[in-house]
Design a protein around this motif. Structure first.
Motif, PDB file in Angstrom:
ATOM      1  N   SER A 132       0.811  -1.213   0.000  1.00 27.18           N
ATOM      2  CA  SER A 132       0.000   0.000   0.000  1.00 27.18           C
ATOM      3  C   SER A 132       0.847   1.267   0.000  1.00 27.18           C
ATOM      4  CB  SER A 132      -0.917   0.013   1.238  1.00 27.18           C
ATOM      5  OG  SER A 132      -1.793  -1.082   1.240  1.00 27.18           O
ATOM      6  N   TYR A 133       2.167   1.137   0.227  1.00 24.63           N
ATOM      7  CA  TYR A 133       3.052   2.303   0.243  1.00 24.63           C
ATOM      8  C   TYR A 133       3.713   2.562  -1.109  1.00 24.63           C
ATOM      9  CZ  TYR A 133       2.816   2.625   5.338  1.00 24.63           C
ATOM     10  OH  TYR A 133       2.389   2.788   6.635  1.00 24.63           O
ATOM     11  N   ILE A 134       3.594   1.605  -2.017  1.00 16.55           N
ATOM     12  CA  ILE A 134       4.254   1.778  -3.309  1.00 16.55           C
ATOM     13  C   ILE A 134       3.639   2.966  -4.039  1.00 16.55           C
ATOM     14  CG2 ILE A 134       4.811   0.697  -5.488  1.00 16.55           C
ATOM     15  CD1 ILE A 134       6.129  -0.513  -2.999  1.00 16.55           C
ATOM     16  N   GLY A 135       4.473   3.821  -4.582  1.00 14.77           N
ATOM     17  CA  GLY A 135       4.016   5.008  -5.295  1.00 14.77           C
ATOM     18  C   GLY A 135       4.933   6.191  -5.085  1.00 14.77           C
ATOM     19  N   TYR A 136       5.660   6.187  -3.958  1.00 10.63           N
ATOM     20  CA  TYR A 136       6.567   7.311  -3.713  1.00 10.63           C
ATOM     21  C   TYR A 136       7.721   7.336  -4.703  1.00 10.63           C
ATOM     22  CZ  TYR A 136       9.431   3.774  -1.399  1.00 10.63           C
ATOM     23  OH  TYR A 136      10.162   2.646  -1.123  1.00 10.63           O
ATOM     24  N   ASP A 137       8.045   6.178  -5.297  1.00  4.72           N
ATOM     25  CA  ASP A 137       9.151   6.144  -6.259  1.00  4.72           C
ATOM     26  C   ASP A 137       8.834   6.961  -7.499  1.00  4.72           C
ATOM     27  OD1 ASP A 137       7.202   3.964  -6.644  1.00  4.72           O
ATOM     28  OD2 ASP A 137       8.417   3.490  -8.415  1.00  4.72           O
ATOM     29  N   ALA A 138       7.541   7.059  -7.839  1.00  3.68           N
ATOM     30  CA  ALA A 138       7.168   7.853  -9.009  1.00  3.68           C
ATOM     31  C   ALA A 138       7.459   9.334  -8.794  1.00  3.68           C
ATOM     32  CB  ALA A 138       5.682   7.648  -9.331  1.00  3.68           C
ATOM     33  N   VAL A 139       7.487   9.774  -7.534  1.00  6.91           N
ATOM     34  CA  VAL A 139       7.774  11.181  -7.248  1.00  6.91           C
ATOM     35  C   VAL A 139       9.191  11.534  -7.695  1.00  6.91           C
ATOM     36  CG1 VAL A 139       7.945  12.915  -5.422  1.00  6.91           C
ATOM     37  CG2 VAL A 139       6.141  11.192  -5.333  1.00  6.91           C
ATOM     38  N   SER A 140      10.120  10.593  -7.565  1.00 10.67           N
ATOM     39  CA  SER A 140      11.509  10.874  -7.965  1.00 10.67           C
ATOM     40  C   SER A 140      11.631  11.137  -9.459  1.00 10.67           C
ATOM     41  CB  SER A 140      12.423   9.714  -7.562  1.00 10.67           C
ATOM     42  OG  SER A 140      12.138   8.549  -8.320  1.00 10.67           O
ATOM     43  N   THR A 141      10.711  10.602 -10.264  1.00  9.89           N
ATOM     44  CA  THR A 141      10.765  10.848 -11.709  1.00  9.89           C
ATOM     45  C   THR A 141      10.363  12.279 -12.052  1.00  9.89           C
ATOM     46  OG1 THR A 141       8.477  10.137 -12.128  1.00  9.89           O
ATOM     47  CG2 THR A 141      10.177   8.438 -12.119  1.00  9.89           C
ATOM     48  N   LEU A 142       9.794  13.015 -11.097  1.00  9.71           N
ATOM     49  CA  LEU A 142       9.400  14.407 -11.325  1.00  9.71           C
ATOM     50  C   LEU A 142      10.494  15.387 -10.932  1.00  9.71           C
ATOM     51  CD1 LEU A 142       5.788  14.152  -9.841  1.00  9.71           C
ATOM     52  CD2 LEU A 142       6.406  14.142 -12.267  1.00  9.71           C
ATOM     53  N   ALA A 143      11.674  14.869 -10.533  1.00 13.12           N
ATOM     54  CA  ALA A 143      12.741  15.730 -10.024  1.00 13.12           C
ATOM     55  C   ALA A 143      13.178  16.774 -11.039  1.00 13.12           C
ATOM     56  CB  ALA A 143      13.940  14.869  -9.608  1.00 13.12           C
ATOM     57  N   GLU A 144      13.120  16.438 -12.319  1.00 11.97           N
ATOM     58  CA  GLU A 144      13.548  17.369 -13.366  1.00 11.97           C
ATOM     59  C   GLU A 144      12.623  18.576 -13.463  1.00 11.97           C
ATOM     60  OE1 GLU A 144      14.285  17.013 -18.179  1.00 11.97           O
ATOM     61  OE2 GLU A 144      14.883  15.345 -16.894  1.00 11.97           O
ATOM     62  N   GLU A 145      11.413  18.444 -12.931  1.00 13.94           N
ATOM     63  CA  GLU A 145      10.425  19.510 -13.035  1.00 13.94           C
ATOM     64  C   GLU A 145      10.226  20.263 -11.721  1.00 13.94           C
ATOM     65  OE1 GLU A 145       7.052  17.664 -15.657  1.00 13.94           O
ATOM     66  OE2 GLU A 145       8.387  16.076 -14.953  1.00 13.94           O
ATOM     67  N   VAL A 146      11.130  20.044 -10.760  1.00 10.98           N
ATOM     68  CA  VAL A 146      11.052  20.703  -9.454  1.00 10.98           C
ATOM     69  C   VAL A 146      11.883  21.985  -9.482  1.00 10.98           C
ATOM     70  CG1 VAL A 146      11.548  20.473  -6.996  1.00 10.98           C
ATOM     71  CG2 VAL A 146      10.690  18.510  -8.298  1.00 10.98           C
ATOM     72  N   LYS A 147      11.343  23.073  -8.951  1.00 11.98           N
ATOM     73  CA  LYS A 147      12.029  24.366  -8.992  1.00 11.98           C
ATOM     74  C   LYS A 147      13.273  24.387  -8.118  1.00 11.98           C
ATOM     75  CE  LYS A 147       8.337  27.506 -10.427  1.00 11.98           C
ATOM     76  NZ  LYS A 147       7.619  28.769 -10.138  1.00 11.98           N
ATOM     77  N   ASN A 148      13.187  23.825  -6.931  1.00 11.44           N
ATOM     78  CA  ASN A 148      14.321  23.837  -6.009  1.00 11.44           C
ATOM     79  C   ASN A 148      14.540  22.415  -5.477  1.00 11.44           C
ATOM     80  OD1 ASN A 148      16.369  24.399  -4.258  1.00 11.44           O
ATOM     81  ND2 ASN A 148      15.198  25.798  -2.956  1.00 11.44           N
ATOM     82  N   PRO A 149      15.288  21.580  -6.221  1.00 13.97           N
ATOM     83  CA  PRO A 149      15.420  20.169  -5.839  1.00 13.97           C
ATOM     84  C   PRO A 149      16.040  19.953  -4.469  1.00 13.97           C
ATOM     85  CG  PRO A 149      16.208  20.540  -8.092  1.00 13.97           C
ATOM     86  CD  PRO A 149      15.995  21.886  -7.480  1.00 13.97           C
ATOM     87  N   VAL A 150      16.977  20.805  -4.063  1.00  8.23           N
ATOM     88  CA  VAL A 150      17.717  20.570  -2.823  1.00  8.23           C
ATOM     89  C   VAL A 150      16.792  20.526  -1.607  1.00  8.23           C
ATOM     90  CG1 VAL A 150      19.480  21.504  -1.283  1.00  8.23           C
ATOM     91  CG2 VAL A 150      19.831  21.564  -3.746  1.00  8.23           C
ATOM     92  N   THR A 151      15.827  21.413  -1.541  1.00  5.02           N
ATOM     93  CA  THR A 151      14.919  21.456  -0.392  1.00  5.02           C
ATOM     94  C   THR A 151      13.578  20.787  -0.678  1.00  5.02           C
ATOM     95  OG1 THR A 151      14.103  23.644  -1.071  1.00  5.02           O
ATOM     96  CG2 THR A 151      15.958  23.570   0.481  1.00  5.02           C
ATOM     97  N   ASP A 152      13.057  20.932  -1.901  1.00  4.30           N
ATOM     98  CA  ASP A 152      11.713  20.445  -2.194  1.00  4.30           C
ATOM     99  C   ASP A 152      11.631  18.922  -2.258  1.00  4.30           C
ATOM    100  OD1 ASP A 152      10.948  23.036  -2.262  1.00  4.30           O
ATOM    101  OD2 ASP A 152      10.678  23.182  -4.432  1.00  4.30           O
ATOM    102  N   ILE A 153      12.641  18.257  -2.840  1.00  2.81           N
ATOM    103  CA  ILE A 153      12.582  16.805  -2.999  1.00  2.81           C
ATOM    104  C   ILE A 153      12.623  16.088  -1.647  1.00  2.81           C
ATOM    105  CG2 ILE A 153      13.787  14.787  -3.917  1.00  2.81           C
ATOM    106  CD1 ILE A 153      14.491  16.437  -6.365  1.00  2.81           C
ATOM    107  N   PRO A 154      13.562  16.407  -0.734  1.00  3.15           N
ATOM    108  CA  PRO A 154      13.523  15.723   0.566  1.00  3.15           C
ATOM    109  C   PRO A 154      12.213  15.921   1.315  1.00  3.15           C
ATOM    110  CG  PRO A 154      15.638  16.814   0.259  1.00  3.15           C
ATOM    111  CD  PRO A 154      14.749  17.269  -0.857  1.00  3.15           C
ATOM    112  N   ILE A 155      11.695  17.169   1.288  1.00  2.90           N
ATOM    113  CA  ILE A 155      10.425  17.429   1.970  1.00  2.90           C
ATOM    114  C   ILE A 155       9.292  16.668   1.295  1.00  2.90           C
ATOM    115  CG2 ILE A 155       8.720  19.195   2.545  1.00  2.90           C
ATOM    116  CD1 ILE A 155      11.005  21.196   2.764  1.00  2.90           C
ATOM    117  N   GLY A 156       9.256  16.698  -0.027  1.00  3.77           N
ATOM    118  CA  GLY A 156       8.162  16.068  -0.761  1.00  3.77           C
ATOM    119  C   GLY A 156       8.124  14.564  -0.609  1.00  3.77           C
ATOM    120  N   VAL A 157       9.270  13.903  -0.769  1.00  2.44           N
ATOM    121  CA  VAL A 157       9.299  12.437  -0.731  1.00  2.44           C
ATOM    122  C   VAL A 157       9.102  11.924   0.689  1.00  2.44           C
ATOM    123  CG1 VAL A 157      10.678  10.386  -1.206  1.00  2.44           C
ATOM    124  CG2 VAL A 157      10.752  12.321  -2.797  1.00  2.44           C
ATOM    125  N   THR A 158       9.945  12.390   1.633  1.00  2.00           N
ATOM    126  CA  THR A 158       9.829  11.892   3.007  1.00  2.00           C
ATOM    127  C   THR A 158       8.542  12.366   3.681  1.00  2.00           C
ATOM    128  OG1 THR A 158      11.116  13.767   3.867  1.00  2.00           O
ATOM    129  CG2 THR A 158      12.331  11.792   3.249  1.00  2.00           C
TER     130      THR A 158
END
Length: 589
Positions: free
Chosen positions: A271-297
């Motif tokens: 039921s937790y599978i799906g967060y991996d798809a968020v990593s494929t959106l990294a190229e479209e994130v404005k500020n990867p350094v802060t937004d990706i850790p907050i978004g995924v975790t």
């Protein structure tokens, strides 16, 4: 594009050229299979060569919504019942907490790569820069096939849950049965096809608009989840945590003991599978350094809280031995009295929104995987095209959308208890290995063999533990042997941690407590792989063999031609310090 066309002409310009290329396969395979892409190539040259950047329009809250939408699908409405009734009893709450912890560890591994390499390729790109082209292609191909089949199944389940929401039998009223077709392929589902086509068009049009739609659907879905939670706490009874309906059944909060809690965790982890798809959106994130850790975790933590509350609610509604394994929440109200039957319809509406959000996120992810695989020249470059107006991978999205719709039209697939198969868990295992390898190995300064030897020994010991867990009957000998295996596992990590120094430290964001967290992730993913059934392994083996054949007859030659023309990977002599220097301005924007 002229160079790309010329590269194809060398091996595929004529039948004679292709036969010559096939004769040269061993040499080309030796040259390309283990070739490692440079980070700078993944994040810069390759993107601009095939259509430029995707538009950076996402923030951390978009990623959280995508993560929640991708994870909280229809699966939780079913896995909870099976895990409670057959595995853990009321302790299914702890099963969800353990599974959430496992998901968080894997999410850490994904996050380190996504921050360092904000590209759309996700796990494919991460494995390509560590273990080489062939392993990346093998894992990427299996992952895409898992996405396609799972999305087709999820789309068909939308028809079923929509029928439940309005009190109509989807099988008899909305699906057309063709008796001339074999069973399992004879029920035509046009509603599933329409849903996939609509979502495909939205995804092609804009990622920003897809995010807005996902936010709306996710918000509605969470409202229905909160409704289920409130109903459980209101109508439930705390004595159901310890008292079964049948006195002859095991009693207490842990009716099946600690093994039951962990067995339940293996089931609800799906039921937790799906967060991996968020990593494929990294190229479209404005500020990867802060937004990706907050978004995924953040999305994993939020979903874990929701799941634990749902499990608590369900355990209060009914004793565990009365819970319907197939429909735990709606079944808790059906039959109590006619005035409560409407609750099952509301749950059907909530599950329908959950299906749409998980389908939207998965379709976003699968298209970006295929787009980046196309950029690497191992599938036709047509898939790598990013539309100049929409800044989305239109070709990959449309192709996979049509493919998924064709399968969903007539193929019956088991979606509720097996939304993800062995392929996705295998990719999680590979990414955890890759993050350790990348931290401890620098091609120019350190030998890879100590790290590879450790990863091999650690994985083998984890496999032995898993086999013992599932195959050896309960008893003191089993406890002793499992304890010995755990001591070996811990000892391997301790020795490796002190004997092998890290070759690099991440400049932006890194997995904490290296190498312990990715090692625990490796161990848990192997343990979960041991819970899968035979057909999952058969499907994985079939598609793996198919992927190897495709690689041998096409991909290795296309990749070899691209390298000969100077548009393949950068030379291995590019130093990591240069890569990071070139990447730094991108993160600081």
């Amino acid at each position: 594009m002229r160079m790309a066309m010329d590269s194809h002409s060398s091996s595929f310009s004529s039948f004679k050229s292709y036969l010559n290329a096939l004769r040269d396969t061993p040499r080309r395979l030796a040259r390309r299979a283990g070739s490692v892409s440079a980070t700078f190539d993944e994040t810069s040259h390759v993107r601009f060569r095939y259509g430029g950047n995707m538009r950076k329009s996402l923030h951390w809250y978009d990623l959280i919504c995508f993560g929640v939408g991708g994870m909280v699908g229809a699966g939780v409405f079913v896995t909870t019942g099976a895990a409670s009734h057959d595995k853990a009893g009321p302790a299914v709450v702890l099963s969800y907490a353990i599974a959430g912890f496992c998901a968080l560890l894997s999410a850490f591994c994904y996050t380190e790569f996504a921050v360092h390499m904000p590209v759309a390729g996700g796990a494919f790109s991460y494995i390509r820069v560590t273990f080489g082209e062939f392993m990346a292609f093998l894992t990427g191909a299996n992952l895409i096939m898992d996405y396609v089949f799972s999305n087709a199944a999820v789309a068909r389940s939308f028809t079923t849950y929509l029928g439940t929401a309005i009190g109509v039998s989807a099988e008899s009223n909305w699906r057309i049965t063709i008796t001339s077709l074999p069973k399992g392929f004879n029920q035509i589902d046009f509603i599933a096809v329409i849903v996939i086509i609509i979502l495909t068009v939205i995804i092609c049009y804009s990622t920003r608009e897809s995010s807005v739609l996902n936010m709306i659907l996710t918000a509605l879905h969470i409202l229905f989840i909160m409704f289920v939670i409130i109903m459980g706490f209101w109508r439930g009874d705390s004595k159901n945590f310890t008292e079964p309906s049948d006195p002859s059944h095991p009693r207490g909060f842990f009716p099946f003991g600690a093994p039951g809690v962990f067995n339940g965790a293996t089931l609800v982890y799906l039921s937790y599978i799906g967060y991996d798809a968020v990593s494929t959106l990294a190229e479209e994130v404005k500020n990867p350094v802060t937004d990706i850790p907050i978004g995924v975790t953040g999305s994993v933590i939020l979903v874990t809280i929701l799941y634990c509350l749902m499990a608590t609610s369900m355990s209060m509604l009914l004793p565990y031995d009365l819970i319907n394994p197939e429909a735990p929440f709606s079944g808790a109200f059906v039959g109590k009295s006619n005035r409560w039957n409407w609750v099952s319809n509301v749950i059907g509406v909530g599950a329908s929104f959950g299906i749409l959000t998980s389908l939207l996120v998965a379709m976003l992810g699968q298209a970006r995987y295929l787009c980046v695989i196309g950029r690497s020249n191992i599938v036709p470059l047509w898939f790598a095209k990013v539309h100049p107006k929409t800044s989305t991978p239109v070709n990959a999205t449309a192709f996979l959308g049509i493919f998924t719709a064709a399968i969903a039209l007539f193929t019956e697939l088991d979606v509720l208890l097996n939304l993800v198969s062995i392929g996705t868990l295998f990719v999680f295992f590979m990414v955890a290995n890759a993050v350790i390898y990348r931290r401890y190995v620098s091609v120019e300064t350190t030998s890879p063999w100590p790290t590879l030897s450790f990863l091999f020994c650690f994985s083998c010991t984890s496999v032995i533990f898993t086999l013992l867990w599932w195959l050896v009957p309960p008893g003191k000998p089993k406890v002793f042997v499992l304890g010995a295996c755990l001591m070996v596992v811990v000892g391997l990590v301790v020795v490796f941690n002190y004997a092998v120094p890290q070759a690099r430290n991440p400049d932006f964001w890194g997995v904490p407590l290296m190498p312990w967290i990715p090692c625990v992730s490796i161990f848990l993913n192997i343990f979960l792989l041991g819970n899968l059934d035979g057909p999952s392994y058969a499907r994985f083996g079939f598609f793996s063999v198919l992927a190897v054949v495709v690689y041998l007859v096409y991909s290795v030659h296309a990749s070899f031609d691209a390298e000969e023309e100077g548009i393949g990977n950068l030379e291995s002599g590019i130093k990591e310090s240069i890569e990071l220097e070139d990447l730094t301005p991108k993160f600081q924007k």
